[in-house]
Design a protein around this motif. Structure first.
Motif, PDB file in Angstrom:
ATOM      1  N   PHE A 173     -13.740 -48.507 -82.871  1.00 48.07           N
ATOM      2  CA  PHE A 173     -14.965 -47.697 -82.754  1.00 48.07           C
ATOM      3  C   PHE A 173     -16.123 -48.370 -83.479  1.00 48.07           C
ATOM      4  O   PHE A 173     -17.227 -48.504 -82.929  1.00 48.07           O
ATOM      5  CB  PHE A 173     -14.746 -46.296 -83.319  1.00 48.07           C
ATOM      6  CG  PHE A 173     -15.960 -45.409 -83.185  1.00 48.07           C
ATOM      7  CD1 PHE A 173     -16.173 -44.693 -82.015  1.00 48.07           C
ATOM      8  CD2 PHE A 173     -16.891 -45.315 -84.202  1.00 48.07           C
ATOM      9  CE1 PHE A 173     -17.308 -43.890 -81.864  1.00 48.07           C
ATOM     10  CE2 PHE A 173     -18.021 -44.518 -84.063  1.00 48.07           C
ATOM     11  CZ  PHE A 173     -18.222 -43.803 -82.906  1.00 48.07           C
ATOM     12  N   PHE A 174     -15.886 -48.794 -84.712  1.00 45.63           N
ATOM     13  CA  PHE A 174     -16.960 -49.447 -85.453  1.00 45.63           C
ATOM     14  C   PHE A 174     -17.296 -50.814 -84.856  1.00 45.63           C
ATOM     15  O   PHE A 174     -18.456 -51.232 -84.835  1.00 45.63           O
ATOM     16  CB  PHE A 174     -16.584 -49.597 -86.926  1.00 45.63           C
ATOM     17  CG  PHE A 174     -16.780 -48.342 -87.719  1.00 45.63           C
ATOM     18  CD1 PHE A 174     -18.052 -47.909 -88.056  1.00 45.63           C
ATOM     19  CD2 PHE A 174     -15.705 -47.583 -88.125  1.00 45.63           C
ATOM     20  CE1 PHE A 174     -18.244 -46.747 -88.780  1.00 45.63           C
ATOM     21  CE2 PHE A 174     -15.878 -46.419 -88.853  1.00 45.63           C
ATOM     22  CZ  PHE A 174     -17.159 -46.001 -89.185  1.00 45.63           C
ATOM     23  N   GLY A 175     -16.270 -51.534 -84.394  1.00 50.31           N
ATOM     24  CA  GLY A 175     -16.526 -52.843 -83.809  1.00 50.31           C
ATOM     25  C   GLY A 175     -17.326 -52.762 -82.523  1.00 50.31           C
ATOM     26  O   GLY A 175     -18.357 -53.416 -82.363  1.00 50.31           O
ATOM     27  N   ILE A 176     -16.866 -51.932 -81.585  1.00 52.67           N
ATOM     28  CA  ILE A 176     -17.590 -51.763 -80.321  1.00 52.67           C
ATOM     29  C   ILE A 176     -18.918 -51.056 -80.568  1.00 52.67           C
ATOM     30  O   ILE A 176     -19.945 -51.398 -79.974  1.00 52.67           O
ATOM     31  CB  ILE A 176     -16.732 -50.976 -79.317  1.00 52.67           C
ATOM     32  CG1 ILE A 176     -15.462 -51.766 -78.973  1.00 52.67           C
ATOM     33  CG2 ILE A 176     -17.506 -50.668 -78.041  1.00 52.67           C
ATOM     34  CD1 ILE A 176     -14.457 -51.001 -78.138  1.00 52.67           C
ATOM     35  N   GLY A 177     -18.914 -50.057 -81.469  1.00 51.60           N
ATOM     36  CA  GLY A 177     -20.152 -49.344 -81.776  1.00 51.60           C
ATOM     37  C   GLY A 177     -21.220 -50.256 -82.336  1.00 51.60           C
ATOM     38  O   GLY A 177     -22.411 -50.106 -82.024  1.00 51.60           O
ATOM     39  N   ALA A 178     -20.828 -51.234 -83.165  1.00 54.88           N
ATOM     40  CA  ALA A 178     -21.804 -52.179 -83.712  1.00 54.88           C
ATOM     41  C   ALA A 178     -22.425 -53.023 -82.609  1.00 54.88           C
ATOM     42  O   ALA A 178     -23.626 -53.306 -82.614  1.00 54.88           O
ATOM     43  CB  ALA A 178     -21.136 -53.066 -84.758  1.00 54.88           C
ATOM     44  N   VAL A 179     -21.604 -53.445 -81.639  1.00 59.82           N
ATOM     45  CA  VAL A 179     -22.126 -54.228 -80.506  1.00 59.82           C
ATOM     46  C   VAL A 179     -23.098 -53.386 -79.684  1.00 59.82           C
ATOM     47  O   VAL A 179     -24.174 -53.845 -79.299  1.00 59.82           O
ATOM     48  CB  VAL A 179     -20.965 -54.740 -79.627  1.00 59.82           C
ATOM     49  CG1 VAL A 179     -21.499 -55.464 -78.401  1.00 59.82           C
ATOM     50  CG2 VAL A 179     -20.053 -55.648 -80.431  1.00 59.82           C
ATOM     51  N   VAL A 180     -22.717 -52.127 -79.409  1.00 60.59           N
ATOM     52  CA  VAL A 180     -23.586 -51.233 -78.640  1.00 60.59           C
ATOM     53  C   VAL A 180     -24.889 -50.978 -79.391  1.00 60.59           C
ATOM     54  O   VAL A 180     -25.983 -51.029 -78.815  1.00 60.59           O
ATOM     55  CB  VAL A 180     -22.858 -49.902 -78.351  1.00 60.59           C
ATOM     56  CG1 VAL A 180     -23.815 -48.881 -77.747  1.00 60.59           C
ATOM     57  CG2 VAL A 180     -21.684 -50.139 -77.416  1.00 60.59           C
ATOM     58  N   ALA A 181     -24.794 -50.696 -80.695  1.00 53.72           N
ATOM     59  CA  ALA A 181     -25.991 -50.435 -81.500  1.00 53.72           C
ATOM     60  C   ALA A 181     -26.936 -51.626 -81.478  1.00 53.72           C
ATOM     61  O   ALA A 181     -28.157 -51.470 -81.345  1.00 53.72           O
ATOM     62  CB  ALA A 181     -25.589 -50.095 -82.936  1.00 53.72           C
ATOM     63  N   ALA A 182     -26.379 -52.834 -81.603  1.00 51.49           N
ATOM     64  CA  ALA A 182     -27.220 -54.034 -81.596  1.00 51.49           C
ATOM     65  C   ALA A 182     -27.878 -54.246 -80.236  1.00 51.49           C
ATOM     66  O   ALA A 182     -29.017 -54.731 -80.154  1.00 51.49           O
ATOM     67  CB  ALA A 182     -26.378 -55.252 -81.971  1.00 51.49           C
TER      68      ALA A 182
END
Length: 403
Positions: A108-117
């Motif tokens: 969640f944090f890994g994919i979420g960081a990519v989405v946020a960026a």
């Protein structure tokens, strides 16, 4: 900043709460299931191991669907895990529920960081990542103390049901606010794994393990340190952790803001400050006021490293960032486990409850050395390309036409 970041932050808040709230509820859980406190502590250890294993596993599965859909699947898994935890009839089932919930954490944090960026302009990437991680830091200020209070007065099962409700809120937020991003075409699991051939990606993850491990070397044993050394009452530890959480929030936001401008400088300053305050904590832990101030600084410097480290992994694994980003989240938890183990060794050796602070200082200083080495390597590899780009080509002689 887009509203989609709010949905990611809500999910991060729920995940952060379920990760840490169990530490305040161990006596209640141990009493109900008639197990020892050390045995109940496996609820925390099992969760951390689940994060490390779940990050690559769930991210690999996520390469087959869009990032938004994968985030929704992960929040669903998180909800199921917390419901199983709350309804567990025996201790082993509760451990299983914790592991199920932990499988969603890293991805969640890994994919979420990519989405946020991807939601913001390139010069605002670290700030967007920091806003998502604000949910995790706020969990330590609000979610963990409130969840602990509710668990102690209404029962620990109620706490985990409320955490599951936070997961539902996060799932709905992702469904409504996060834009649909098509699955990256041409990127396969083999390409994601190939990102780990980049030495800069490995260096960034090593910095994550050592740097954040430095924080948890001290924080894992904060209760005996504050009660036995600083002289606080046991009831005051909750509010000391709130101070630590406030430092985390401030450091995370500052790290996100300045990492977009001077990422290398921000990382060096935060790691230097972290190593220094951890070393000083061996002295300030003997005074109530100084210990409280130092806790805030540890939280601030420790979480100021998160946005630049996560952004560095994304930048270095730009062609296949998802797995690298998720694995870096697993590296945080690996650092937690390593630091807690080393801290326990020095305490067991009779060096006192402040000894883990020296362990943390050494770990943070080691991360700083890696950061400086990484920066030097980057300058050395980019210098030849700049030289080639700026070199003026010699004019080519054009033969004169013959009459």
């Amino acid at each position: 900043m887009p509203l989609a970041l709010l949905a990611l932050a809500i999910g991060a808040f729920g995940i952060g709460t379920t990760e840490f709230v169990v530490m305040g509820l161990l006596p209640e859980v141990a009493a109900e299931f008639q197990v020892s406190i050390p045995a109940a502590g496996f609820l925390a250890t099992g969760y951390a191991l689940g994060v490390v294993l779940g990050a690559p596993l769930m991210t690999a599965l996520g390469t087959r669907v869009s990032r938004k859909r994968m985030l929704m699947i992960l929040m669903g898994l998180f909800i199921v895990g917390n419901v199983v935890t709350a309804a567990a009839p025996v201790f082993e089932v509760m451990v299983a529920g914790r592991v199920i919930a932990s499988l969603a954490h890293g991805a969640f944090f890994g994919i979420g960081a990519v989405v946020a960026a991807d939601l913001v302009a390139p010069q605002k990437k670290a700030g967007a990542i920091a806003l998502m991680f604000t949910g995790l830091t706020v969990a330590n200020v609000v979610g963990v103390p409130v969840g602990t209070y509710i668990g102690q007065h209404a029962g620990w099962r109620v706490t985990f049901l409320l955490v599951a409700a936070l997961g539902v809120l996060g799932l709905l937020g992702v469904a409504r606010l996060v834009p649909e991003q098509p699955r990256a075409e041409g990127i396969r699991l083999r390409q994601e794994i190939a990102a780990f051939r980049n030495v800069q990606v490995l260096l960034a993850m090593a910095m994550t393990v050592l740097g954040f491990g430095g924080v948890f070397a001290a924080i894992t044993y904060i209760t005996p340190m504050m009660t036995e050394t600083a002289g606080y009452s046991a009831s005051a530890v909750t509010w000391l952790l709130v101070l630590f959480g406030l430092g985390m929030v401030g450091g995370n936001l500052a790290g996100g803001r300045y990492a977009d401008r001077r990422p290398t400088l921000m990382l060096s300053v935060s790691l230097s400050g972290l190593a220094l305050v951890l070393a000083l904590f061996t002295l300030t832990a003997h005074n109530k006021v100084a210990a409280a101030v130092t806790l805030v600084l540890i939280g601030a410097f420790g979480f100021a490293t998160v946005p630049p480290l996560q952004k560095r992994v994304l930048d270095q694994a730009v062609d296949a960032p998802t797995l690298a980003s998720a694995m870096n989240i697993g590296a945080f938890n690996l650092g937690n486990a390593l630091a807690a183990w080393l801290g326990g060794i020095v305490i067991g050796a009779g060096l006192g409850y402040t000894a883990p602070n020296w362990v943390g200082a050494v770990l943070a200083a080691s991360a700083l050395v890696l950061a400086l080495a990484s920066s030097a390597l980057e300058r050395r590899t980019t210098a030849p390309s700049r030289l080639v780009a700026t070199r003026t080509p010699e004019p080519t002689a054009v033969p004169e036409p013959r009459p």
